[in-house]
Scaffold this active site. Structure first.
Site: not given
Length: 642
Positions: A2, A27, A75, A107, A515, A522
């Site tokens: 990440c 991140r 990550w 990636g 939201e 989260e």
């Protein structure tokens, strides 16, 4: 993925890298590591699963020497969060002494299994489950081939492309050639930094679909996956584009493109400071960013509202007024919070511009083939500008010939670069993983777009003026909404142990209900669902009991009476109700268990004002439950993989 940090210069590399990695913790990650080359050319590697503190402890007990190095927070994608799977990964040998290269990578390499089998057949031994280790061994294999023949096509190609008359380029030619040859065999996305044992003065960077930026200093250069680690270190920055490779030394930066050869870097000012990425006296970045919304909303509007013309003005759309008038359908796409902002945008644009709008999950749009005519315009909505699904959806729509625009917060990001034009949020760095100020800024930008499209079509001058006057009052309304913090904290203490929450709203406040539920999930790990309030009786009301609180959005407006009837349905089943409503609303107070007051606002601005208490409610519940608010489990700020 990440986070990536690299350094070449005169300072202790490990200290610079660790500080940069600390700024990238937001991140999301599950392991961290670094590699340096010391003065004797010895490669030193430290890495550990878990929080960055473990890596810092390793580095303190045995400080890696050297003024050149690379670091990473990972990550997990291929393989779990273990010490062995943490980056950097070595190529050419299993130990730092035997390895020729060290690699960090953001990636996903989609053909890693095929490459791994081929490399194993050549005698390479793998010590991790990652796709990244494949890259390290592949670069080593290319380097060995280059060394075996002074006439190696890779070496000659690198020298020619990089500029044979340049001393730095000639020195780096074998390294650059090996990286170029290796990445040509990769299928997928990558942001790479490569450290070479036998070239102790340089780092090679390569980008395809995963961001990299270079900070330009005096006698030093920095490389990172975003600009936040560079704040306070330099005020000059270079954004690498896809298919570009960079040779980075202490004194020089040389960039070449896979197809176009040498590229002259565009050095831009870095528009963030160290203060922007510090806590500033707040206990968490999320709380800081909630309180920054008064200014971030003002920044989103700055210079974009014209009272003289009663419209909104955008300099980056790259479409003429005539082209915008020909638009007959708008598609808004995004993921997570950005998708919720898109839903708000659908209500805004359809009401004020009378244009049909479709809202698509980017992860679905990229694989769909919806019938879209020539008058369709796409807006890709993203905070980071790096969301892989959103980027892929934008590219697919662009391939089909539709104009594509971005609503984005990060200058130079992949989506900002790939789009035909767009609008920057100017919200400043958002460090907390759970988006707050980016959401409200996205809603403000969408409101201004609704105004601009409306004025191009049917909206009168006076209607446009009233719209602008309402927008200009918004920062003050948000500032007043922040005064609910103490009430929200008290309510959070009452409901912190609930297992499930329901969030309910109608019209403009339905997307906000979604939201609010997402924010709670989260960061507090409490199950929550958002619904249109009237839909409760069509199934979800079965969830209601004395232990399940419902958060109702009940501002004064067109559907006020209807929402009160929906509250009655919940109360009849003994469900506790938390109401977000206007000041001194005695009807609501008499009906519900708890009230959070926010200032009155026009219907179309209510989602922005009422977002404040929902963000605070999620924050305070998470804090009371002992959760890691800024770095919630399993999440990453920029989701750069599918």
């Amino acid at each position: 993925m990440c986070g990536i940090v690299g350094y070449v210069g005169f300072r202790g590399a490990s200290e610079v890298i660790l500080e940069g990695l600390r700024r990238l913790e937001y991140r999301g990650y599950d392991s961290a590591g670094l590699a340096t080359l010391d003065a004797s050319g010895r490669m030193q590697v430290r890495k550990a699963a878990g929080r960055l503190a473990r890596l810092e402890a390793l580095a303190r007990s045995d400080v890696p020497g050297g003024s050149i190095g690379i670091g990473h927070t990972r990550w997990a994608t291929h393989g779990g969060p273990t010490d062995a799977n943490a980056h950097p990964h070595l190529g050419g040998g299993g130990s730092p002494a035997a390895a020729s290269v060290a690699v960090v990578h953001n990636g996903v390499i989609e053909n890693c299994h095929v490459l791994r089998v081929a490399l194993e057949a050549q005698g390479y031994a793998f010590r991790s489950e990652t796709d990244t280790e494949v890259i390290g061994h592949l670069i080593d294999a290319c380097l060995q081939r280059a060394r075996a023949s002074t006439d190696s096509p890779a070496a000659e190609h690198a020298s020619e492309r990089a500029g044979a008359g340049d001393a730095v380029s000639r020195l780096a030619a074998p390294c650059l050639g090996a990286v170029r040859e290796a990445v040509a065999q990769l299928r997928g996305t990558y942001g790479l930094l490569v450290l070479f044992r036998d070239w102790p003065d340089l780092v090679v960077a390569a980008r395809c679909g995963s961001p990299l930026v270079v900070g330009v200093g005096d006698g030093e250069h920095f490389v990172a996956s975003d600009a936040s680690p560079l704040a306070g270190r330099t005020d000059r920055i270079v954004y690498l584009a896809d298919h570009e490779l960079a040779v980075v030394t202490a004194d020089a930066l040389r960039i070449s493109h896979r197809d176009a050869g040498r590229v002259e870097p565009a050095v831009l000012p870095l528009d963030i400071t160290a203060a922007d990425v510090d806590l500033g006296g707040y206990p968490h970045f999320m709380l800081k960013e909630i309180h920054e919304q008064t200014e971030s909303i003002r920044a989103a509007m700055r210079g974009r509202l014209s009272l003289d013309d009663a419209t909104a003005v955008f300099g980056g759309l790259n479409l003429t007024a005539r082209q915008l008038q020909r638009v007959n359908r708008i598609v808004l796409t995004g993921c997570g919070t950005s998708w919720h902002a898109a839903l708000v945008g659908e209500y805004l644009i359809e009401e004020f511009a009378r244009l049909p709008v479709e809202v698509e999950y980017a992860s679905e749009l990229r694989y769909r083939n919806p019938p879209l005519d020539d008058g369709t315009l796409l807006f890709a909505i993203t905070q980071s500008g790096e969301t892989a699904d959103t980027l892929a959806a934008l590219r697919e729509m662009k391939r089909k010939g539709h104009p594509t625009l971005a609503i984005c917060n990060v200058v130079g990001s992949s989506i900002a670069t790939a789009a035909d034009g767009g609008v920057y949020l100017h919200a400043g760095p958002e460090i907390g993983v759970a988006s707050t100020k980016a959401f409200t800024s996205q809603c403000v930008v969408l409101a201004m777009l609704a105004l601009a499209f409306g004025r191009l079509r049917h909206m009168s001058y006076e209607q446009g003026r009233r719209f602008i006057e309402s927008l200009e009052e918004l920062p003050d309304l948000v500032s007043r909404a922040l005064a609910c913090d103490a009430d929200v904290r008290r309510i959070a203490a009452r409901y912190r142990d609930a297992a499930t929450f329901l969030y309910l709203g109608r019209q403009y406040n339905f997307p906000l209900a979604l939201e609010g539920a997402l924010k709670l999930k989260e960061i507090s790990y409490i199950h929550a669902e958002g619904y249109p309030a009237a839909e409760m009786k069509h199934g979800p009301i079965a969830l209601v009991d004395e232990a399940t609180p419902s958060v109702f959005l009940i501002p004064q407006g067109a559907v006020y009476e209807k929402v009160l009837l929906n509250v009655e349905e919940i109360r009849a089943r003994k469900g506790p109700v938390i109401a977000v409503c206007g000041p001194d609303d005695d009807r609501v107070r008499a009906l519900v268990n708890d009230v959070i007051e926010v200032p009155e606002a026009p219907d179309f601005l209510q989602p922005i004002v009422a977002a404040i208490p929902l963000q605070l409610l999620a924050y305070h519940i998470a804090v009371l439950r002992g959760c890691d608010v800024d770095k919630p489990r399993n999440l990453a700020k920029s989701v750069t993989v599918e």
